[in-house]
Design an enzyme around this catalytic site. Structure first.
Site, PDB file in Angstrom:
ATOM      1  N   GLY A 515      32.665  52.290  38.942  1.00 38.18           N
ATOM      2  CA  GLY A 515      32.962  51.044  38.244  1.00 38.18           C
ATOM      3  C   GLY A 515      32.254  49.877  38.907  1.00 38.18           C
ATOM      4  CB  VAL A 742      36.856  58.251  45.177  1.00 37.16           C
ATOM      5  CG1 VAL A 742      37.358  57.640  46.484  1.00 37.16           C
ATOM      6  CG2 VAL A 742      36.263  59.629  45.427  1.00 37.16           C
ATOM      7  CG  HIS A 743      40.742  54.885  45.059  1.00 35.28           C
ATOM      8  ND1 HIS A 743      41.909  55.607  44.971  1.00 35.28           N
ATOM      9  CD2 HIS A 743      40.450  54.807  46.384  1.00 35.28           C
ATOM     10  CE1 HIS A 743      42.318  55.943  46.182  1.00 35.28           C
ATOM     11  NE2 HIS A 743      41.457  55.470  47.052  1.00 35.28           N
ATOM     12  CG  ASP A 744      36.371  51.751  42.285  1.00 33.24           C
ATOM     13  OD1 ASP A 744      36.133  52.651  43.110  1.00 33.24           O
ATOM     14  OD2 ASP A 744      36.135  50.554  42.515  1.00 33.24           O
ATOM     15  CB  SER A 745      33.860  56.531  42.572  1.00 31.94           C
ATOM     16  OG  SER A 745      32.738  57.404  42.519  1.00 31.94           O
TER      17      SER A 745
END
Length: 811
Positions: A515, A742-745
């Protein structure tokens, strides 16, 4: 899902389950061993012992004070009384109890204690305890006197010595003066008097032990009820040192009623990290997952991984041959050595500076030795996992709903070494579209991520000869090695190169799409701010926009417009009149989550942006660079700041009611944003150099300041967690089964990236079609029966549906 597992025979599945149980038993045993090794270094610093020490000092101080008063009223007093009077009653109690701990409390004593057997046979004799008490008293008094008499020397050394350990205190005393020596009889009288007072309480107890017919000794012990309590508390703490490893069979699924993960319940971590005060019912304070979140969390755990053997071989070879490139630590152990001799004849300042430099050199050596040991463990673990062909990664949640892998090593959420070492266990047929996204992923790792997708693909094609050379011989052709000290991507690059150069038409490398400043994206959508939406790639553009460089340019303009600031001309000269994006990246990334000015200063310092400034002037440079960055951020975050202010205003209202901030995210996850007041008490006894023990007690009262400061970042983190799980849920419905998130990946197989792009956009639109602040306001009003201020007015900058047309939303 579980493709590799389902292909095993029932017998092989059972064998792996049995071996996993053995691994977990070893994990538990090794964790307990590690705990007790740490404990053995300083028994009096264990948590149960510190609590005992504080209580004992409070309880015993009046007894010692009474004895002091009686001694002072006597006309005649022994020579050893003077040092005792100078340390005071509280220190007397502290030294006595500490001496008992150091002589008596060992792992064997604590674990084998049986309250039906009375005083243990290994209890110390009174004479041992008395001698240790006397030695400590003399050392402490001598240090205090030396510190007072040679205060200037002590102050100078304190500029360079931040931690005055007992060893350093004694060394300082011996250097400037002599530690007085008491005769054996005086030591015995001093120690026995202090011990006798403690024995008169219910904390210590004693019994006579006969060593044959005519010899006897007095054994001293803590009271049985104290030993029993210490034993119970250590049993609870033993699992705190567990070093978790991947699993060779599928993890147990999390449910609303039971935590999942490892097979053995006593090894599992809690599904959601618990934030509740001691004594409160955990159910009243825990966040609560929805079925959708559980579905996604279990899908992360069901993803099958294997070790990338090509990357493993290169990493192992380079490490063991001491290449010391790609952030690899040294393989060869070397003893600590600081070659410059101590300036015996130098000034006090020169000697103090030598000590500081020696300490810093030791710190660097210690960090490198830790990295070396960690790499050895990492490669040994990878070797073990290679024997099993595939493995699984347990996951848990934090209270905001963010997912974290339980194991750090070989984790897709880990550092470059770990992410480079793992890929999906099952190979899939590569497609033309998948190859396109693999090229994009590879170009991203080579810092081409600000170019249009087609240009990134072209970069890979143009450099194919170089990539093939690297794949054939990565030791000689080292273009893949990233020179960055932080966030190094070397081995992820190498993994991508090996995947690009595969000849079998298959793929198994996770392709990641990140993101573009995820926090900023959420705020742009919440406030409908077009400027921020463009800069965070919510709106279609010809090429990726760069929010970090925009802020850097705005900060540069601010510095140019403020020439009277003594630091700004120096910054402009150093950076050639253009602040680089990496200087503002961390602050910009965190600003969406409620970054403070102090936080900006911390990031500037941590990332070394002003390390070129002389050390003695660096503090001022940090403050002024942070001020310039803050000005640059003001150009982009005006409307989001109104949203953050509204959240903090609501937090203030709830604080006045002593109520926690509770909300339900779009994924159905119920966040309990609970920060309780922690009462801190400082130990009444201070030893050598005000080495105070701080004791914390969690209360049921809310910490208003913490809730106020944390609500903005935690609210946005809960939204990005919701977006992730909603995307995983949709991907599962579409038949996808491998997730590297991974959160925003977001990452999956290359052929599925186009579909993932569509789904994550649809879920983001679904979240932000509704005004999330209005929804939050309504939920809190209904929960607590109150009226809240109106949410800040949204702008009419763009329609959230435009996100579906944005190529670089996740790129």
């Amino acid at each position: 899902m579980l493709h590799s597992w389902l292909n095993l025979s029932k017998e092989e599945q059972q064998r792996r389950i049995n071996m996993q149980k053995v691994f977990e038993e070893d994990l538990l045993n090794s964790g307990v061993e590690k705990y007790w090794r740490e404990y053995g270094r300083a028994p009096d610093e264990g948590k149960p012992e510190q609590l005992l020490l504080e209580s004992a000092v409070i309880h015993l101080t009046p007894f010692y004070q009474k004895w002091i008063d009686e001694c002072c009223n006597n006309r005649k007093s022994p020579d050893w009384l003077a040092p005792l009077l100078s340390i005071g009653a509280a220190k007397m109690a502290d030294i006595t109890i500490r001496s008992m701990m150091r002589l008596f409390l060992t792992r064997n004593t604590i674990q084998s204690f049986d309250d039906t057997m009375g005083i243990p046979a290994n209890a110390p004799v009174a004479q041992q305890v008395a001698k240790l008490i006397a030695d400590d008293v003399v050392s402490i008094v001598a240090y205090q006197q030396a510190k007072k008499r040679f205060s200037e020397d002590w102050r100078k050394q304190s500029k360079f010595i931040k931690n005055w350990t007992v060893k350093r205190c004694k060394a300082f005393t011996q250097k400037v003066t002599e530690i007085p020596k008491l005769r054996a009889k005086e030591k015995e009288d001093l120690g026995h008097n202090m011990l006798r007072i403690a024995l008169a309480s219910d904390i210590l107890t004693s019994r006579v032990h006969w060593n044959g017919k005519n010899k006897k000794s007095l054994l001293v012990s803590f009271a049985p009820w104290i030993l029993s309590e210490i034993q119970k508390r250590h049993e609870l703490l033993e699992t705190a040192c567990l070093v978790y490893r991947p699993m060779i069979c599928p993890p147990v699924h999390h449910t609303t009623k039971e935590d999942g993960g490892f097979l053995s319940p006593w090894v599992r971590k809690k599904m959601i990290k618990r934030y509740h005060p001691v004594g409160a019912d955990p159910k009243d304070w825990d966040s609560r997952p929805s079925d959708l979140v559980l579905k996604g969390l279990n899908a992360l755990m069901d993803t099958e991984w294997s070790v990338n053997t090509q990357v493993y071989q290169v990493m192992k070879t380079m490490f063991e041959n001491d290449y010391r490139q790609a952030n690899l630590p040294a393989y060869t152990f070397r003893d600590y050595a600081f070659s410059r001799p101590y300036p015996e004849d130098g000034t006090k300042e020169q000697q103090a500076k030598w000590m500081q430099e020696s300490n810093e050199a030791w710190g660097e050596w210690y960090k490198e030795e830790q990295a070396r040991s960690r790499m050895i463990v990492r490669l040994e673990l990878a070797k073990k996992m290679m024997q099993w062909n595939f493995f699984y990664m347990p996951y848990t949640l934090d209270f905001r709903g963010r997912a974290y892998s339980v194991c750090e090593l070989l984790s897709p959420q880990g550092v470059d070494f770990d992410r480079g070492l793992v890929h999906f266990a099952k190979s899939r047929k590569q497609t033309k579209e998948g190859m396109y996204w693999l090229y994009v992923h590879t170009a991203n790792l080579f810092d081409q991520d600000k170019k249009p997708f087609d240009d990134r693909v072209r970069w890979v094609i143009d450099n194919m000869e170089m990539l093939q050379r690297i794949a054939d011989d990565p030791y000689t052709n080292q273009e893949w090695i990233d020179l960055s000290k932080k966030k190094n991507k070397s081995f992820q690059r190498l993994a991508a190169i090996f995947e690009v150069c595969r000849k079998d038409g298959l793929t198994q490398l996770p392709v990641q799409m990140d993101g573009a400043n995820n926090g900023g994206q959420h705020w742009a959508a919440i406030m409908r701010n077009r400027k921020l939406a463009v800069l965070t790639n919510l709106i279609k553009t010809d090429k990726p926009q760069d929010l970090y460089q925009f802020v850097a340019d705005a900060a540069t303009d601010f510095m140019v417009a403020t020439p009277d600031n003594r630091w700004y001309p120096a910054f402009l000269e150093y950076w050639n009149n253009k602040l680089p994006r990496n200087v503002t990246k961390r602050s910009t990334m965190c600003d969406a989550y409620g970054l403070t000015f102090y936080g900006m200063q911390k990031y500037v310092k941590q990332e070394g942006h002003v390390d070129w400034v002389p050390k003695e002037q660096r503090g001022g440079a940090v403050v002024e660079l942070a001020r310039a960055i803050q000005s640059g951020l003001g150009e982009t975050m005006e409307s989001p700041n109104r949203g953050k202010e509204w959240l903090r205003e609501v937090a203030d209202i709830l604080n006045s009611m002593n109520k926690p901030f509770v909300w339900t995210t779009p994924s159905g996850f119920e966040v309990h944003h609970v920060y309780n007041q922690v009462l801190e008490r400082v130990s009444y006894a201070e030893l050598f150099n005000r080495q105070q023990l701080v004791f914390s007690t969690v209360t049921e009262d809310l910490d208003g300041k913490a809730q106020y400061l944390a609500i903005s970042p935690n609210y946005i983190h809960s939204l990005d967690a919701a977006h992730m799980f909603m995307t995983i849920s949709r991907m599962l419905d579409e038949g996808m089964s491998a997730f590297s998130f991974v959160h925003d990946s977001y990452g999956t197989y290359a052929p599925d990236i186009s579909k993932m792009h569509t789904l994550l956009r649809e879920e983001f639109i679904k979240i932000h079609k509704e005004n999330q602040l209005e929804k939050l306001k309504k939920e809190i009003e209904e929960r607590y029966g109150i009226y809240l201020p109106e949410v800040p007015q949204r702008e009419d900058g763009f329609e959230v549906e435009e996100v579906s047309e944005s190529e670089y939303f996740f790129a």
